[in-house]
Scaffold this motif. Structure first.
Motif, PDB file in Angstrom:
ATOM      1  N   ALA A  72       0.813  -1.221   0.000  1.00  0.00           N
ATOM      2  CA  ALA A  72       0.000   0.000   0.000  1.00  0.00           C
ATOM      3  C   ALA A  72       0.843   1.267   0.000  1.00  0.00           C
ATOM      4  N   GLY A  73       2.146   1.131  -0.158  1.00  0.00           N
ATOM      5  CA  GLY A  73       3.022   2.296  -0.063  1.00  0.00           C
ATOM      6  C   GLY A  73       3.301   2.993  -1.366  1.00  0.00           C
ATOM      7  N   GLY A  74       2.719   2.536  -2.454  1.00  0.00           N
ATOM      8  CA  GLY A  74       2.957   3.181  -3.742  1.00  0.00           C
ATOM      9  C   GLY A  74       4.355   2.909  -4.254  1.00  0.00           C
ATOM     10  N   ASP A  75       4.960   3.935  -4.855  1.00  0.00           N
ATOM     11  CA  ASP A  75       6.278   3.793  -5.466  1.00  0.00           C
ATOM     12  C   ASP A  75       7.432   4.093  -4.510  1.00  0.00           C
ATOM     13  N   SER A  76       7.137   4.346  -3.259  1.00  0.00           N
ATOM     14  CA  SER A  76       8.195   4.635  -2.285  1.00  0.00           C
ATOM     15  C   SER A  76       8.083   3.684  -1.091  1.00  0.00           C
ATOM     16  N   TYR A  77       9.159   3.615  -0.351  1.00  0.00           N
ATOM     17  CA  TYR A  77       9.154   2.721   0.802  1.00  0.00           C
ATOM     18  C   TYR A  77       8.356   3.357   1.928  1.00  0.00           C
ATOM     19  N   ASP A  78       7.448   2.575   2.490  1.00  0.00           N
ATOM     20  CA  ASP A  78       6.615   3.040   3.598  1.00  0.00           C
ATOM     21  C   ASP A  78       6.651   1.974   4.688  1.00  0.00           C
ATOM     22  N   ALA A  79       7.300   2.303   5.821  1.00  0.00           N
ATOM     23  CA  ALA A  79       7.442   1.332   6.909  1.00  0.00           C
ATOM     24  C   ALA A  79       6.089   0.837   7.393  1.00  0.00           C
ATOM     25  N   GLY A  80       5.077   1.684   7.307  1.00  0.00           N
ATOM     26  CA  GLY A  80       3.755   1.282   7.763  1.00  0.00           C
ATOM     27  C   GLY A  80       3.062   0.320   6.813  1.00  0.00           C
ATOM     28  N   THR A 174       8.921 -11.444   6.248  1.00  0.00           N
ATOM     29  CA  THR A 174       8.758 -10.018   5.983  1.00  0.00           C
ATOM     30  C   THR A 174       9.075  -9.763   4.517  1.00  0.00           C
ATOM     31  N   SER A 175       8.078  -9.353   3.757  1.00  0.00           N
ATOM     32  CA  SER A 175       8.243  -9.224   2.302  1.00  0.00           C
ATOM     33  C   SER A 175       9.022  -7.983   1.892  1.00  0.00           C
ATOM     34  N   ASP A 176       8.780  -6.866   2.562  1.00  0.00           N
ATOM     35  CA  ASP A 176       9.314  -5.578   2.109  1.00  0.00           C
ATOM     36  C   ASP A 176      10.429  -5.075   3.025  1.00  0.00           C
ATOM     37  N   ASP A 177      11.420  -4.434   2.415  1.00  0.00           N
ATOM     38  CA  ASP A 177      12.439  -3.729   3.183  1.00  0.00           C
ATOM     39  C   ASP A 177      12.726  -2.402   2.491  1.00  0.00           C
ATOM     40  N   GLU A 178      13.727  -1.665   2.983  1.00  0.00           N
ATOM     41  CA  GLU A 178      13.963  -0.320   2.467  1.00  0.00           C
ATOM     42  C   GLU A 178      14.438  -0.304   1.019  1.00  0.00           C
ATOM     43  N   THR A 179      15.024  -1.385   0.549  1.00  0.00           N
ATOM     44  CA  THR A 179      15.551  -1.403  -0.816  1.00  0.00           C
ATOM     45  C   THR A 179      14.699  -2.231  -1.785  1.00  0.00           C
ATOM     46  N   VAL A 180      13.978  -3.194  -1.278  1.00  0.00           N
ATOM     47  CA  VAL A 180      13.116  -4.042  -2.117  1.00  0.00           C
ATOM     48  C   VAL A 180      11.713  -4.036  -1.508  1.00  0.00           C
ATOM     49  N   PHE A 181      10.784  -3.459  -2.229  1.00  0.00           N
ATOM     50  CA  PHE A 181       9.410  -3.365  -1.720  1.00  0.00           C
ATOM     51  C   PHE A 181       8.441  -3.344  -2.904  1.00  0.00           C
ATOM     52  N   GLY A 182       7.178  -3.453  -2.614  1.00  0.00           N
ATOM     53  CA  GLY A 182       6.174  -3.408  -3.672  1.00  0.00           C
ATOM     54  C   GLY A 182       6.326  -4.532  -4.681  1.00  0.00           C
ATOM     55  N   ASP A 183       6.307  -4.171  -5.970  1.00  0.00           N
ATOM     56  CA  ASP A 183       6.373  -5.167  -7.046  1.00  0.00           C
ATOM     57  C   ASP A 183       7.678  -5.973  -6.997  1.00  0.00           C
ATOM     58  N   ALA A 184       8.785  -5.313  -6.664  1.00  0.00           N
ATOM     59  CA  ALA A 184      10.067  -6.017  -6.581  1.00  0.00           C
ATOM     60  C   ALA A 184      10.044  -7.050  -5.460  1.00  0.00           C
TER      61      ALA A 184
END
Length: 214
Positions: A72-80, A174-184
């Protein structure tokens, strides 16, 4: 002259008798009593026996899956918006204190888990990257009911002869981190789902004496 010799002889005899009597008193009546005896004493050593009944504690998590939620963070990293999926608790070990002194038990999880992959897995993601997706949490309880166990945080006291603790573990993907998130992150999760069959961890414990006897 003969009379004098007799007197001298009697005096010498008296001195000799007195000397013998004195020697008798000094040699027996006034001597110290000394007794020499041999004996033995047995020192009992308190039994030390803290065990979980196996040579090693290893736990493998398989049938893992990531969160099904969309990022749900769009194109940027969102910790929430970081997506996480936690497994159910798995029984790891039962540690018993069968000794005669109390014990303090400390638990730990190995830093480097083993990543179990299929033979055809390519090198898209290194093992340390895959391992970084997962974190283990330990739980302990006084019964074999996983639901009543609480998160492990500190030393566990085990009473002598009766102390027992049940150890459980759960793993969080945990799927997302600061460098790989969203589609990646979705692509990475998909690769893991296709190529990784399980993650294996080593759980260790250290027991130290906590009481003395007697």
């Amino acid at each position: 002259m003969t009379k004098k010799k007799r007197v001298v002889s009697k005096l010498l005899l008296l001195v000799l008798l007195l000397t013998l009597i004195s020697a008798c008193f000094l040699g027996s009546t006034f001597a110290r009593y000394v007794s020499d005896e041999n004996g033995s004493a047995t020192l009992g050593v308190a039994k030390w026996n803290v065990s979980h009944g196996e040579e090693a504690i290893a736990v493998t998590f398989d049938d893992l899956s990531p969160s099904k939620a969309e990022y749900a963070g769009g194109d940027s990293y969102d910790a929430g918006s970081v997506r996480k999926k936690t497994t159910s608790r798995v029984a790891v070990a039962t540690i018993s204190n069968l000794g005669e002194v109390d014990a303090l038990v400390t638990l730990s999880v190995g830093d480097t888990p083993t990543v179990n992959k299929v033979e055809s897995a390519d090198g898209t993601y290194e093992d340390d990257v895959i391992a970084g997706l997962f974190t283990v949490t330990l739980y302990t309880g006084t019964s074999d009911a996983a639901g009543s166990a609480t998160a492990y945080s500190d030393e566990i006291e085990l009473a002598a002869g009766t102390g027992i603790v049940y150890v459980f573990a759960e793993v969080t993907w945990t799927s997302d981190d600061e460098t790989v998130f969203g589609d990646a992150a979705d692509a990475r999760d998909t690769w893991v789902g296709q190529n990784v069959t399980g993650i294996s961890y080593t759980v260790s414990y250290k027991a130290v004496q906590n009481t003395e006897k007697p």
